[in-house]
Scaffold this active site. Structure first.
Site, PDB file in Angstrom:
ATOM      1  N   SER A 138       1.712  -0.188  -6.159  1.00  0.00           N
ATOM      2  CA  SER A 138       1.743  -1.374  -5.305  1.00  0.00           C
ATOM      3  C   SER A 138       0.905  -2.464  -5.942  1.00  0.00           C
ATOM      4  O   SER A 138      -0.064  -2.188  -6.661  1.00  0.00           O
ATOM      5  CB  SER A 138       1.186  -1.034  -3.925  1.00  0.00           C
ATOM      6  OG  SER A 138       0.962  -2.200  -3.151  1.00  0.00           O
ATOM      7  N   TYR A 151      -5.483   2.519   1.921  1.00  0.00           N
ATOM      8  CA  TYR A 151      -4.295   2.421   1.056  1.00  0.00           C
ATOM      9  C   TYR A 151      -4.658   1.790  -0.286  1.00  0.00           C
ATOM     10  O   TYR A 151      -4.272   2.297  -1.343  1.00  0.00           O
ATOM     11  CB  TYR A 151      -3.226   1.600   1.767  1.00  0.00           C
ATOM     12  CG  TYR A 151      -1.940   1.460   1.012  1.00  0.00           C
ATOM     13  CD1 TYR A 151      -0.982   2.474   1.039  1.00  0.00           C
ATOM     14  CD2 TYR A 151      -1.645   0.309   0.282  1.00  0.00           C
ATOM     15  CE1 TYR A 151       0.214   2.347   0.356  1.00  0.00           C
ATOM     16  CE2 TYR A 151      -0.459   0.180  -0.405  1.00  0.00           C
ATOM     17  CZ  TYR A 151       0.467   1.204  -0.364  1.00  0.00           C
ATOM     18  OH  TYR A 151       1.656   1.078  -1.048  1.00  0.00           O
TER      19      TYR A 151
END
Length: 346
Positions: A138, A151
């Site tokens: 990501s 995250y």
């Protein structure tokens, strides 16, 4: 030649879209996740699209469960060609509101789940000296945002772990490859089932892409694994470069905008999948898409160009040549005529 592809987190979201893509190629697709309802629905789609599915209910945080799923895959389909680590779980909340147990659980899934999957893949790929591992990364693995410390921390860890592993494989001259597909904001069901203590329903930071965009980027990374990472979507590339060039400015901007931009006007559902699969109680199949279809992009120009670099280079070369010819012609048209004496005096 039929490929054998293992996908963790295959019951929904990006993993589900990636399974569909490989099924369309006629691949043998091993589907790993905790939720049986989503896995069974994914298997039906894989079969309908021309692939052969194998469902494996497993928690990627448990290395023994992951290893057992890998064993089942090789026993049925033979050697593994591609292993895609995609499963994750997280908590949307300010750091101080996340309990130590929640932090541990989310990290075990989102970071150690990748480690466990990579280990299971390598144990089967290294003896054959072939295979590719794709980590689904990501932009938040390089540029952290508020409310997602779990995250972001896990994705940063995946980047470091993968870089270290890549150098080890290079040192031994291995033909096993590992690469990362760095993704933008994607419209997946996670925002409806993520554990959240926000006052409003979480959302990805716009612009948002459909999971099929991510799936195409992941498959391209698997097809061309010699590059260490691929950036999917112009926003991913822009975010990473902005962080490298002006991190302090980006800190101030995200501190001002990052809270509201990650929440909608709706109330959160209250359900989450941190400890149990989201489809475990009611047997609900959540599919690949989240609730943001109306504002999500179905394609990315940057990602499409990245998948066809030779074509882009050819177009640029033609454009440069045409511009050069036009410039040369313009100079000839405007240059003053020289007589014979001018040529002699040169």
């Amino acid at each position: 030649m039929t490929q054998t592809v293992v996908i963790t987190g295959a019951s929904a979201g990006i993993g589900r879209a990636t399974a569909r893509l490989y099924a369309g190629r006629g691949a043998d697709v091993v589907l790993i996740a905790r939720g049986r309802a989503g896995l069974e629905a994914a298997a039906e789609e894989v079969a309908a699209l021309g692939g052969r599915p194998l469902v494996q209910v497993a928690d990627v945080a448990d290395p023994e469960q992951v290893d057992a799923a890998a064993t089942a895959a090789t026993e049925l389909f033979g050697p593994l060609d591609v292993w895609i680590n995609c499963a994750f779980s997280t908590v949307f909340a300010p750091f101080e509101e996340i309990t130590p147990e929640e932090y541990r659980r989310a990290t075990e899934v989102t970071y150690l789940g990748f480690v466990n999957g990579t280990r299971a893949a390598l144990e089967r790929m290294l003896p054959l000296d072939r295979g590719t591992i794709v980590q689904v990364g990501s932009a938040l693995g390089e540029r952290a945002v508020p409310l997602q410390s779990v995250y972001c921390g896990a994705k940063h860890a995946v980047n470091g772990f993968t870089s270290s592993l890549r150098t080890e494989l290079r040192h031994r001259g291995s033909n096993v490859h590992v690469t990362i597909a760095q993704l933008p904001a994607v419209n997946t069901p996670q925002f409806s089932w993520v554990s959240s203590r926000l006052p409003r329903h979480p959302q990805p930071v716009p612009p948002i892409y459909q999971p099929e965009v991510a799936a195409r980027g992941i498959a391209h990374a698997a097809d061309h694994p010699r590059r260490k990472q691929y950036y999917v979507g112009a926003t991913t590339l822009a975010t990473i470069w902005a962080n490298r060039m002006a991190p302090a400015l980006l800190d101030r901007y995200l501190a001002r905008t990052g809270f509201d931009s990650q929440q909608t006007d709706r109330r959160p559902s209250g359900e989450h999948n941190l400890h149990e699969p989201a489809d475990g109680v009611q047997g609900t199949d959540h599919g690949a898409h989240g609730v943001f279809d109306g504002v999500s992009h179905r394609w990315s120009l940057e990602a499409a160009l990245a998948r066809h670099p030779a074509a882009v280079a050819s177009v640029l070369a033609v454009g440069v040549a045409a511009a050069a010819r036009a410039g040369l012609a313009g100079r000839h048209a405007t240059a003053p005529r020289r007589g014979p004496l001018a040529l002699v005096r040169r």
